[in-house]
Design a protein around this motif. Sequence first.
Motif, PDB file in Angstrom:
ATOM      1  N   VAL A 139       0.878  -1.173   0.000  1.00 48.63           N
ATOM      2  CA  VAL A 139       0.000   0.000   0.000  1.00 48.63           C
ATOM      3  C   VAL A 139       0.911   1.216   0.000  1.00 48.63           C
ATOM      4  O   VAL A 139       1.626   1.480   0.960  1.00 48.63           O
ATOM      5  N   LEU A 140       0.920   1.935  -1.106  1.00 48.86           N
ATOM      6  CA  LEU A 140       1.891   3.006  -1.310  1.00 48.86           C
ATOM      7  C   LEU A 140       1.821   4.069  -0.215  1.00 48.86           C
ATOM      8  O   LEU A 140       0.733   4.487   0.195  1.00 48.86           O
ATOM      9  N   GLY A 141       2.992   4.510   0.235  1.00 45.78           N
ATOM     10  CA  GLY A 141       3.057   5.552   1.241  1.00 45.78           C
ATOM     11  C   GLY A 141       2.526   6.875   0.717  1.00 45.78           C
ATOM     12  O   GLY A 141       2.759   7.242  -0.438  1.00 45.78           O
ATOM     13  N   HIS A 142       1.800   7.574   1.591  1.00 47.36           N
ATOM     14  CA  HIS A 142       1.322   8.931   1.286  1.00 47.36           C
ATOM     15  C   HIS A 142       0.515   8.977  -0.007  1.00 47.36           C
ATOM     16  O   HIS A 142       0.648   9.913  -0.805  1.00 47.36           O
ATOM     17  N   HIS A 143      -0.296   7.935  -0.235  1.00 46.06           N
ATOM     18  CA  HIS A 143      -1.256   7.910  -1.344  1.00 46.06           C
ATOM     19  C   HIS A 143      -0.592   7.931  -2.723  1.00 46.06           C
ATOM     20  O   HIS A 143      -1.227   8.283  -3.713  1.00 46.06           O
ATOM     21  N   GLY A 144       0.697   7.577  -2.780  1.00 46.13           N
ATOM     22  CA  GLY A 144       1.404   7.610  -4.050  1.00 46.13           C
ATOM     23  C   GLY A 144       2.098   8.922  -4.316  1.00 46.13           C
ATOM     24  O   GLY A 144       2.408   9.257  -5.466  1.00 46.13           O
ATOM     25  N   SER A 145       2.393   9.668  -3.251  1.00 42.88           N
ATOM     26  CA  SER A 145       3.093  10.942  -3.399  1.00 42.88           C
ATOM     27  C   SER A 145       4.523  10.722  -3.886  1.00 42.88           C
ATOM     28  O   SER A 145       5.135   9.691  -3.625  1.00 42.88           O
ATOM     29  N   ARG A 146       5.091  11.717  -4.562  1.00 38.59           N
ATOM     30  CA  ARG A 146       6.483  11.622  -5.006  1.00 38.59           C
ATOM     31  C   ARG A 146       7.452  11.772  -3.839  1.00 38.59           C
ATOM     32  O   ARG A 146       8.651  11.550  -4.008  1.00 38.59           O
ATOM     33  N   TYR A 147       6.960  12.163  -2.676  1.00 38.35           N
ATOM     34  CA  TYR A 147       7.815  12.259  -1.493  1.00 38.35           C
ATOM     35  C   TYR A 147       7.927  10.927  -0.756  1.00 38.35           C
ATOM     36  O   TYR A 147       8.596  10.816   0.267  1.00 38.35           O
ATOM     37  N   SER A 148       7.252   9.925  -1.256  1.00 38.62           N
ATOM     38  CA  SER A 148       7.381   8.543  -0.789  1.00 38.62           C
ATOM     39  C   SER A 148       7.782   7.687  -1.982  1.00 38.62           C
ATOM     40  O   SER A 148       8.084   8.202  -3.054  1.00 38.62           O
ATOM     41  N   SER A 149       7.777   6.373  -1.783  1.00 40.70           N
ATOM     42  CA  SER A 149       8.087   5.423  -2.865  1.00 40.70           C
ATOM     43  C   SER A 149       9.486   5.633  -3.420  1.00 40.70           C
ATOM     44  O   SER A 149       9.690   5.821  -4.624  1.00 40.70           O
TER      45      SER A 149
END
Length: 360
Positions: free
Chosen positions: A268-278
């Motif tokens: 489950v991608l961090g922070h809804h798929g934000s570029r500041y995660s993943s």
Amino acid sequence: MVNALAIPWFTLVLVPIALLSMIVPLDFLRTFAAYLTEKTMQILNTIAEYAPEYYPAHAPLALWLLAMLSVLILLLPRGWYLRPLCLLILLLMLSYRPPRPAQGEALVRVWDVGQGLAVSISTAGHELLFDTGTAYAAQSVLLPNLRAAGIRQLDTLVLSHNDADHDGGAVLIKKQLQPKKIITGQINAYQFPVHPCTAGANWQWDNVWFEFLNQPVATNKKGKNDYSCVLRVVSADKAVLITGDLGKKGEQALLKAYGDKLFSQILVLGHHGSRYSSDAAFIRTVAPQFAVASAGFANPYGHPHIQVQALLAQENINLLRTDRMGGIQSTLSERNLSWQPLQAYKPYWQRKPINQTSRL
């Protein structure tokens, strides 16, 4: 049961008197209508405080059709000899319970709560909810759907961190589903008793393994995201990893602490798929077969970000999105992973466009 009395009272008494008071210009009639209405509402409010609430689970279509037929038969002037059977069918519908996962299996549901996160994990005899979405989403979407799924109480509620799109519905869920234990990444943010999610904490439910992996990350006081609880659930040879709003610093801390042990088929991608995660190294180490972005339709943040989408495509990882697909579910078991929509059929006014341009 309340409506069985309240609806005839409103229909046959209150509304006719109110209409009559508007037609016949007599003050005592208007006063009497207002008096009856006020006392009725006082009685209903009193009943609402003490009367138990009952929420039947969502029954299969065949059982609904049988129940409708039973009601029609009950309303017929004849056919009294079938009425006991009809009442039995109605009781069966009200007491229906959806099938539970088998021992050693875990049902993972990612609920569509708009721009937020809510993931439930069901085992043969236990229920866990990871985050609640916003207060509005919890009230209008999450709670009714949990009840429709037959979930009446939680064993554990995890509030990843103190952010409105993750724990906005905490008070409501706590009151309505009475979790036996509440775990969070920010224990000082709540007025009710909570437990911290600490790295290494683990337990088993029905031969399903649960563990917290979150690591301390240096962050400023305003930075809440890296306090997020990180939960990994393992059943058979399948695993799901949920990271809340964890940013790239937090992901790098996980890599340093666990390395290849982070491998999970579902992320489950961090922070809804934000570029500041993943972070790219994190994605490659977890090496999921499916990545789930819990994001709101046409959200102003452009989640999941186009850079994240490109990274997932480059790694041949299937991206699932609640903003386009709605809520989805999968079962961790010895069988191959597959995903199904939580709502198989949607009327045309609830359908979302297939192609939506992601913002930079």
